[in-house]
Design a protein around this motif. Sequence first.
Motif, PDB file in Angstrom:
ATOM      1  N   ARG A 178      -1.540   7.040 -10.069  1.00 46.41           N
ATOM      2  CA  ARG A 178      -2.925   6.950  -9.592  1.00 46.41           C
ATOM      3  C   ARG A 178      -3.278   5.530  -9.154  1.00 46.41           C
ATOM      4  O   ARG A 178      -4.285   4.944  -9.567  1.00 46.41           O
ATOM      5  CB  ARG A 178      -3.899   7.458 -10.654  1.00 46.41           C
TER       6      ARG A 178
ATOM      7  N   ASN B 108      -3.409   2.755  -5.671  1.00 47.91           N
ATOM      8  CA  ASN B 108      -3.447   2.626  -4.211  1.00 47.91           C
ATOM      9  C   ASN B 108      -2.394   1.655  -3.695  1.00 47.91           C
ATOM     10  O   ASN B 108      -2.008   1.700  -2.524  1.00 47.91           O
ATOM     11  CB  ASN B 108      -4.817   2.120  -3.753  1.00 47.91           C
ATOM     12  N   ALA B 109      -1.983   0.739  -4.564  1.00 54.90           N
ATOM     13  CA  ALA B 109      -1.044  -0.300  -4.142  1.00 54.90           C
ATOM     14  C   ALA B 109      -0.220  -0.747  -5.346  1.00 54.90           C
ATOM     15  O   ALA B 109      -0.606  -0.511  -6.498  1.00 54.90           O
ATOM     16  CB  ALA B 109      -1.789  -1.482  -3.529  1.00 54.90           C
TER      17      ALA B 109
ATOM     18  N   THR C 147       8.718   7.400  -3.042  1.00 58.32           N
ATOM     19  CA  THR C 147       7.979   6.377  -3.779  1.00 58.32           C
ATOM     20  C   THR C 147       6.494   6.703  -3.813  1.00 58.32           C
ATOM     21  O   THR C 147       5.806   6.410  -4.802  1.00 58.32           O
ATOM     22  CB  THR C 147       8.203   5.000  -3.138  1.00 58.32           C
ATOM     23  N   GLN C 148       5.981   7.344  -2.767  1.00 58.00           N
ATOM     24  CA  GLN C 148       4.572   7.727  -2.742  1.00 58.00           C
ATOM     25  C   GLN C 148       4.233   8.680  -3.886  1.00 58.00           C
ATOM     26  O   GLN C 148       3.120   8.653  -4.415  1.00 58.00           O
ATOM     27  CB  GLN C 148       4.221   8.375  -1.399  1.00 58.00           C
TER      28      GLN C 148
ATOM     29  N   PRO D  54       0.829  -1.215   0.000  1.00 57.46           N
ATOM     30  CA  PRO D  54       0.000   0.000   0.000  1.00 57.46           C
ATOM     31  C   PRO D  54       0.862   1.264   0.000  1.00 57.46           C
ATOM     32  O   PRO D  54       2.043   1.233   0.366  1.00 57.46           O
ATOM     33  CB  PRO D  54      -0.801  -0.141   1.295  1.00 57.46           C
ATOM     34  N   ARG D  55       0.272   2.349  -0.379  1.00 55.45           N
ATOM     35  CA  ARG D  55       0.987   3.621  -0.437  1.00 55.45           C
ATOM     36  C   ARG D  55       1.576   3.999   0.913  1.00 55.45           C
ATOM     37  O   ARG D  55       2.691   4.528   0.997  1.00 55.45           O
ATOM     38  CB  ARG D  55       0.018   4.706  -0.915  1.00 55.45           C
ATOM     39  N   SER D  56       0.847   3.698   1.966  1.00 50.33           N
ATOM     40  CA  SER D  56       1.301   4.083   3.309  1.00 50.33           C
ATOM     41  C   SER D  56       2.559   3.349   3.749  1.00 50.33           C
ATOM     42  O   SER D  56       3.212   3.765   4.713  1.00 50.33           O
ATOM     43  CB  SER D  56       0.181   3.818   4.324  1.00 50.33           C
TER      44      SER D  56
ATOM     45  N   TYR E 134       3.406   6.583  -6.768  1.00 51.03           N
ATOM     46  CA  TYR E 134       2.059   6.047  -6.585  1.00 51.03           C
ATOM     47  C   TYR E 134       1.023   7.078  -7.049  1.00 51.03           C
ATOM     48  O   TYR E 134       0.067   6.754  -7.776  1.00 51.03           O
ATOM     49  CB  TYR E 134       1.799   5.727  -5.112  1.00 51.03           C
ATOM     50  N   ASP E 135       1.212   8.327  -6.604  1.00 51.96           N
ATOM     51  CA  ASP E 135       0.254   9.370  -6.933  1.00 51.96           C
ATOM     52  C   ASP E 135       0.245   9.671  -8.425  1.00 51.96           C
ATOM     53  O   ASP E 135      -0.818   9.863  -9.032  1.00 51.96           O
ATOM     54  CB  ASP E 135       0.579  10.644  -6.143  1.00 51.96           C
TER      55      ASP E 135
END
Length: 906
Positions: free
Chosen positions: A709, A711-712, A701-702, A693-695, A705-706
């Motif tokens: 688009r 979530n994982a 790296t996030q 997951p993004r968290s 992810y963004d």
Amino acid sequence: MKNKKAIFSTSVFFFLGTFAFAQEKDTVKTNNLEEVVILGSRSGARSKADSPVPVDVFNIKESSVILPQTNVAQILNAIAPSFTSTIQTNADGTDHLDPAQLRGLGPDQVLVLVNGKRRHTSALVNVNGSPGRGTVGTDLNAIPSFAINRIEVLRDGASAQYGSDAIAGVINLGLKRDTGKLTGQLSYGGNLTSAANDHTGDFDGQNIQVDLNYGNKIGKRGGFYNITWTSQFRNPTFRAGTESGNIFNAYNAIEQRALNNGVNLSSLFSNINTTPNSQQIINYIHQYAQDVSYFSQAFQNQIQSATTISTLQGLLGDNVTDQELAYRGLTRKDFNMQVGQSKLNNHQLFANIEVPLNDNWKLYTFGGYSFRHGTSGGFYRRPNQSRTFTGLYPNGYLPQIGTDIQDLSLSAGIKGDWKGWNIDFSNTFGQNSFNYDIKNTGNTSLRFNSPTEFDAGGLRFSQNTINLDFSKKYDVWSGINIAFGAEHRYENFKITAGEEASYSTYDVSGNLWNGNSVRPTDFFGTALPGGSQVFSGFKPENAVNKNRQAIAGYADFELNFTDWLLADAAVRYENYSDFGSTFNYKLASRIKINKDLNFRFAGSTGFRAPSIHQIYYNVTSTLFTNGQLLEVGTFSNDSRIANLLGIPSLKQETSKSASVGFTYRIPAANLSFTADGYFTRIDNRILLTGQFPRSAVSPETQLIYDAERVNAVQLFTNAIDTETKGLDVVISHNIKFSGAKLDNNFAINLNKTRKVGDIHSSGSLQSPSLENIYFSEASRIYLEEAVPRVKASLSNQLSWGKAIFYLRNTYFGKVTSPDIIDANGDGVISTNEHQEITAKIITDVSLAYQFTKNIGLTAGVNNLFDIYPTKNLPASSNNDQFVYSRSTSQFGQNGRFVFTRLNFNF
């Protein structure tokens, strides 16, 4: 249940009783020639019992008359206990291609040959939640079963003989060589079961198949051509329960009353947070809420007193499903998913040709073309979900994944004898393409301007293999054979982008969203997602066109020191342009204690090169994970995100295998036994990780992810080492009496695969919490427990005059669902708590009668007693849609299948 036990007991009685009868009647003889095998040896045919490695031989030409199954994968699943393949459901492209496994290992760890030549794999990568997740297998169903004479299954590691992928074994499909007649079959059947049509009963899954085969001679030296055409028209099955989740909210009810009066509330705003029409929307809601008769007076008062959009958003999310269904004249079943086998139209043409040039040399060619169009359902887009644009779909919709699968193969060569050397020079080309056509769907961010059908792009894999083989027999000792050769293989993997609307997100102006512009929302302020719903198309940045080459050389020695001692030795060197080289060997021996008792031993090293698909495949998909739908990015091994996470470059899997067994015959009883134990250790096994997951990743790296688009993220990596242990036992018996012949066959496969050693986590993913994603608990289940560890079959075939009666009982051992749930009902969910799906016995029965020498008829039933797998516990059912697990490979969830088949030849 009593009837099932009675038939199973009768089957056992037939086997044991006729064995006893044969022991008493020592004078009973048969004129059957002993089965010979070619697979596993380069010295030519030899008896199956004398082979130093276990090989099964299945006469498909004869069994196609009587078996209920009609495609290669399902035939093998019925008759070969070491082989497993079931029809998948709601797994995107995998719905149209059944992953196949041998001895409990992966679909990509078994090599498929056609007439002894390497067959190309599919273009599809199995990335969804099904057995074989993360693998690339061979599409066995691209080859018409009616074109096949027999199938040989080598149940032993053979990479040193045949190259990459042959860790679990090798399957060789031998094509027909018949001449002088036209043969054909017209089959019709369907599922007559209590669970048909979403458990309302009756009949579904109708299947019509036409098979034609014609052959003739070429010249007078044994040349021939043999051509097969098959067309299949398969309807879907429907096995969903009754949708039990929330479908409509209060806003949907008001929206429908407005639509009834010509007002489409969705036309009054694009983004509810920035619309200038707020007061008009509020006024319409006040007006049409009064038409919802089942709203309580207190609720009506709350709505009428609300003066802001935000206040109404807080009120109108209430569930009103049952009342609104009654108002619209709908039922919960109207919102079911299509759970079950997909719809397929399948057309195949195959040919096998040989033309002698003289007494010593001949040209040959074989291959074919198949086109398969499939349609399967996704998750229902319900009106109360933000991914459903109710301005166009007030009742939601069921999106469909359409696939066009084309498969092309052509092998050509020349072989013959030169001064005692057998020489074979060939070129084999194969290509498989998988194109996605997404229907009855929409790009929600385009709102009213969305198409309902999208070209989502596709995959294509091409392979060209050149072989030069030499072999020669020498009259030394009791005979030796020397073989050597070389191979060159070229592979290409291509991803083609879909149309823009299939993958893009648009802003309120209908332009591509740039990350800052205003996006359209639903009434509750949730941004409307982009891309074609159910399967977002491949983006231009996903598009790849990659190739690699491999060269190999091998040597093979077969030494018959005496009539009782045989030894085989093989070595093979391969070099790949993208990851390096590998060297493998195999030693095997057979000791003949007497003419009826043989012991055999084998040991080998092996490898499987990472498929070019696993290196470069990348896509974003909507996946159902832990009870919610997520946008999950599968990134290529050479991507920036893989580098940031510390995922190393893929390397080959390596294996060590050993087997020991015996064969024993009792000629007076026409009885034979074989038993083989085996062990396979695989290091650096390539798996698709769980979803990070993004968290869980770094801020740098996030950002990726963004930008993507998602979530994982999931990636391919050499994640673990495994060990597989198993035992195969086969007992065969036949007897002739009173003008009849009875064939009895029992076979059982026991296998157990487990992870050994540590997880090979790397980079920033080495923390204990992330290792549980690197190799997740669900991945462990797919690897170790989603396929039966025990599978056995007992078949009885009675031939009497013009009639054949066939009875088969197959035992499918227990499997485990990968879902982590409160399986024992104690209110606590443990990290490794799963539902066990119990073992079942499936009974097939059929009767064939030959009315004339040209016309025959077969009728029968697969799954006579309409047996289904253990039902899912509610936590795994997705609102009662998945009544049975879709994540295991046992025997499927279609229930009883009845069929009739007209057989003819002229």
